[in-house]
Design a protein around this motif. Sequence first.
Motif, PDB file in Angstrom:
ATOM      1  N   CYS A  58     -98.322 -47.993  48.083  1.00  0.00           N
ATOM      2  CA  CYS A  58     -98.083 -48.951  46.995  1.00  0.00           C
ATOM      3  C   CYS A  58     -98.618 -50.352  47.322  1.00  0.00           C
ATOM      4  N   VAL A  59     -98.290 -50.837  48.512  1.00  0.00           N
ATOM      5  CA  VAL A  59     -98.721 -52.193  48.883  1.00  0.00           C
ATOM      6  C   VAL A  59    -100.231 -52.221  49.078  1.00  0.00           C
ATOM      7  N   ALA A  60    -100.765 -51.222  49.771  1.00  0.00           N
ATOM      8  CA  ALA A  60    -102.215 -51.183  50.002  1.00  0.00           C
ATOM      9  C   ALA A  60    -102.984 -51.104  48.682  1.00  0.00           C
ATOM     10  N   ASP A  61    -102.525 -50.284  47.753  1.00  0.00           N
ATOM     11  CA  ASP A  61    -103.192 -50.187  46.446  1.00  0.00           C
ATOM     12  C   ASP A  61    -103.142 -51.513  45.706  1.00  0.00           C
ATOM     13  N   ALA A  62    -101.984 -52.179  45.746  1.00  0.00           N
ATOM     14  CA  ALA A  62    -101.842 -53.465  45.055  1.00  0.00           C
ATOM     15  C   ALA A  62    -102.757 -54.521  45.675  1.00  0.00           C
ATOM     16  N   ILE A  63    -102.864 -54.528  46.994  1.00  0.00           N
ATOM     17  CA  ILE A  63    -103.732 -55.504  47.663  1.00  0.00           C
ATOM     18  C   ILE A  63    -105.196 -55.230  47.313  1.00  0.00           C
ATOM     19  N   GLY A 103    -104.739 -59.737  42.541  1.00  0.00           N
ATOM     20  CA  GLY A 103    -103.943 -60.328  41.479  1.00  0.00           C
ATOM     21  C   GLY A 103    -102.495 -60.537  41.877  1.00  0.00           C
ATOM     22  N   PRO A 104    -101.677 -60.910  40.906  1.00  0.00           N
ATOM     23  CA  PRO A 104    -100.275 -61.224  41.190  1.00  0.00           C
ATOM     24  C   PRO A 104     -99.462 -60.012  41.649  1.00  0.00           C
ATOM     25  N   GLU A 105     -99.891 -58.809  41.277  1.00  0.00           N
ATOM     26  CA  GLU A 105     -99.169 -57.611  41.703  1.00  0.00           C
ATOM     27  C   GLU A 105     -99.213 -57.461  43.227  1.00  0.00           C
ATOM     28  N   ALA A 106    -100.312 -57.857  43.837  1.00  0.00           N
ATOM     29  CA  ALA A 106    -100.436 -57.761  45.294  1.00  0.00           C
ATOM     30  C   ALA A 106     -99.387 -58.624  45.969  1.00  0.00           C
ATOM     31  N   GLU A 149     -96.612 -59.680  44.707  1.00  0.00           N
ATOM     32  CA  GLU A 149     -95.301 -59.125  44.381  1.00  0.00           C
ATOM     33  C   GLU A 149     -94.949 -57.953  45.309  1.00  0.00           C
ATOM     34  N   LYS A 150     -95.903 -57.063  45.547  1.00  0.00           N
ATOM     35  CA  LYS A 150     -95.663 -55.907  46.410  1.00  0.00           C
ATOM     36  C   LYS A 150     -95.422 -56.324  47.853  1.00  0.00           C
ATOM     37  N   VAL A 151     -96.126 -57.342  48.321  1.00  0.00           N
ATOM     38  CA  VAL A 151     -95.915 -57.838  49.680  1.00  0.00           C
ATOM     39  C   VAL A 151     -94.512 -58.438  49.800  1.00  0.00           C
ATOM     40  N   LYS A 152     -94.100 -59.216  48.803  1.00  0.00           N
ATOM     41  CA  LYS A 152     -92.747 -59.789  48.809  1.00  0.00           C
ATOM     42  C   LYS A 152     -91.695 -58.685  48.775  1.00  0.00           C
ATOM     43  N   GLU A 153     -91.932 -57.690  47.966  1.00  0.00           N
ATOM     44  CA  GLU A 153     -91.013 -56.563  47.855  1.00  0.00           C
ATOM     45  C   GLU A 153     -90.865 -55.842  49.197  1.00  0.00           C
TER      46      GLU A 153
END
Length: 93
Positions: free
Chosen positions: A64-69, A73-76, A78-82
């Motif tokens: 999930c985090v790797a895909d978002a990065i 964008g902002p999703e990346a 968000e996933k790192v914070k999560e």
Amino acid sequence: MHGYSGDKQAYLTRLRRIEGQIRGLQRMVEEDSYCIDVLTQVSAATRALQAVALGLLEDHIGHCVADAINSGGPEAEEKVKEATAAIARLVRS
């Protein structure tokens, strides 16, 4: 699709095993087992749950985090914070 989807059956098997450990703990308390023996089993169940949690975290970061990065964008962010919050919860427990 969640990061753990490929290992879903393995996680379910491990969680069922842990569920059995918890039932065993209940039985030990019902049967007035020696405190140290109960605590030893509590420790084993705790370690088993921590292993599941670490596996799920690894899957989350790797998928999930790797895909978002990679998408950016902002999703990346968000996933790192999560993921960071999840790590903080695991460290506190």
